[in-house]
Design an enzyme around this catalytic site. Structure first.
Site, PDB file in Angstrom:
ATOM      1  N   CYS A 178     112.022  -3.832  12.737  1.00 29.62           N
ATOM      2  CA  CYS A 178     111.079  -4.700  12.605  1.00 29.62           C
ATOM      3  C   CYS A 178     109.728  -4.610  13.315  1.00 29.62           C
ATOM      4  O   CYS A 178     108.984  -3.616  13.091  1.00 29.62           O
ATOM      5  CB  CYS A 178     111.528  -6.119  12.813  1.00 29.62           C
ATOM      6  SG  CYS A 178     110.518  -7.462  12.038  1.00 29.62           S
ATOM      7  N   HIS A 226     116.496  -6.689   9.970  1.00 34.74           N
ATOM      8  CA  HIS A 226     117.216  -6.851  11.073  1.00 34.74           C
ATOM      9  C   HIS A 226     118.651  -6.506  11.027  1.00 34.74           C
ATOM     10  O   HIS A 226     119.606  -7.549  10.772  1.00 34.74           O
ATOM     11  CB  HIS A 226     116.845  -8.339  11.825  1.00 34.74           C
ATOM     12  CG  HIS A 226     115.831  -8.448  12.615  1.00 34.74           C
ATOM     13  ND1 HIS A 226     115.382  -8.426  13.637  1.00 34.74           N
ATOM     14  CD2 HIS A 226     114.554  -8.790  11.997  1.00 34.74           C
ATOM     15  CE1 HIS A 226     114.160  -8.505  14.148  1.00 34.74           C
ATOM     16  NE2 HIS A 226     113.496  -8.997  12.882  1.00 34.74           N
ATOM     17  N   GLU A 254     120.662  -5.710  13.066  1.00 33.41           N
ATOM     18  CA  GLU A 254     121.394  -6.103  14.190  1.00 33.41           C
ATOM     19  C   GLU A 254     122.000  -7.583  13.980  1.00 33.41           C
ATOM     20  O   GLU A 254     122.956  -7.945  14.781  1.00 33.41           O
ATOM     21  CB  GLU A 254     120.835  -6.007  15.501  1.00 33.41           C
ATOM     22  CG  GLU A 254     119.678  -7.159  15.604  1.00 33.41           C
ATOM     23  CD  GLU A 254     118.501  -6.935  14.883  1.00 33.41           C
ATOM     24  OE1 GLU A 254     117.530  -7.660  15.429  1.00 33.41           O
ATOM     25  OE2 GLU A 254     118.385  -6.030  13.962  1.00 33.41           O
TER      26      GLU A 254
END
Length: 235
Positions: A111, A216, A218
């Site tokens: 990002c 994202h 994660e």
């Protein structure tokens, strides 16, 4: 294996001039690294002169999400719609990217991480998609989702001649939490993924030692195997 991750910052919004701040690392990213038997090393927002030593201490670096990049680093003035910026982080991460690149460390941008990498290498950004980006042949997608963080909201189209294609395939379904985006791509990078409205969603350099995604992973890795694979191939 040790991987450095850049720290993000919170400001106390009740304080005038935002004078109180705290640094943090994302819990989901830490959990992801630990689950892959990788030791996370959290880099504070340090002096640029410390970047070389920090880069030397790890096997790879992840540039994480966070505040907007200050437009002065791509020679623009801020527009009304720009979000919170924090110059000390920009200064440090630009120095860290250059140090990591010189040391040939694997680098992953997430990002804001993709955005600061592009700027550090000479590229520019849209400060706000709604204000500055014209998708021309399609409607602008909603890139700042309000649903839960691990839920995907739109597809990205991946170049078959890329490391990302080998990892995630041609059309991964991803989440989206950004209002800035890559505009002019740095000469050292190439576009390897776009959303259906043309917004750039992925960048790589020639040997894929630098890989960047606009979403994202994660937040998604423990729900979707292709997102988990992105981290496994980076490690």
């Amino acid at each position: 294996m040790k991987v450095g991750i850049t720290g993000s910052i919170n400001f106390n919004s009740n304080e005038s001039f935002r004078t109180r701040e705290s640094q943090f690392a994302q819990r989901t990213l830490l959990k992801c690294l630990l689950s892959n038997n990788v030791t996370p090393v959290i880099f504070p927002i340090a002096k640029p002169s410390m970047a070389q030593e920090l880069a030397e201490s790890v096997d790879g670096i992840i540039f994480t999400g966070g505040a907007d990049v200050l437009p002065k680093y791509y020679e623009e003035d801020p527009i009304e719609q720009i979000g919170l910026t924090y110059e000390p982080r920009d200064e440090f991460e630009i120095a860290l990217l250059k140090a990591g690149k010189t040391l040939h460390k694997p680098i992953l941008g997430i990002c804001r991480g993709m955005q600061i990498i592009n700027v550090a290498l000479g590229g520019s950004l849209y400060q706000d998609l709604n204000a500055q980006y014209d998708p021309k042949e399609s409607q602008l997608l909603h890139h700042s989702q309000t649903t839960i963080g691990y839920s995907p909201v739109h597809y990205v189209n991946v170049d078959k001649n890329s490391a990302l294609f080998n990892t995630m395939g041609a059309k991964p379904f991803v989440n989206s939490f950004h209002h800035e985006a890559v505009k002019d791509v740095a000469k050292e990078l190439k576009i390897i993924a776009k959303a259906n409205d043309g917004v750039i969603e992925g960048l790589e350099n020639q040997d894929a030692s630098i890989q960047c995604v606009q979403w994202h992973p994660e937040n998604m890795w423990d729900h979707y195997t292709d997102e988990a694979e992105l981290f496994k191939t980076f490690f």
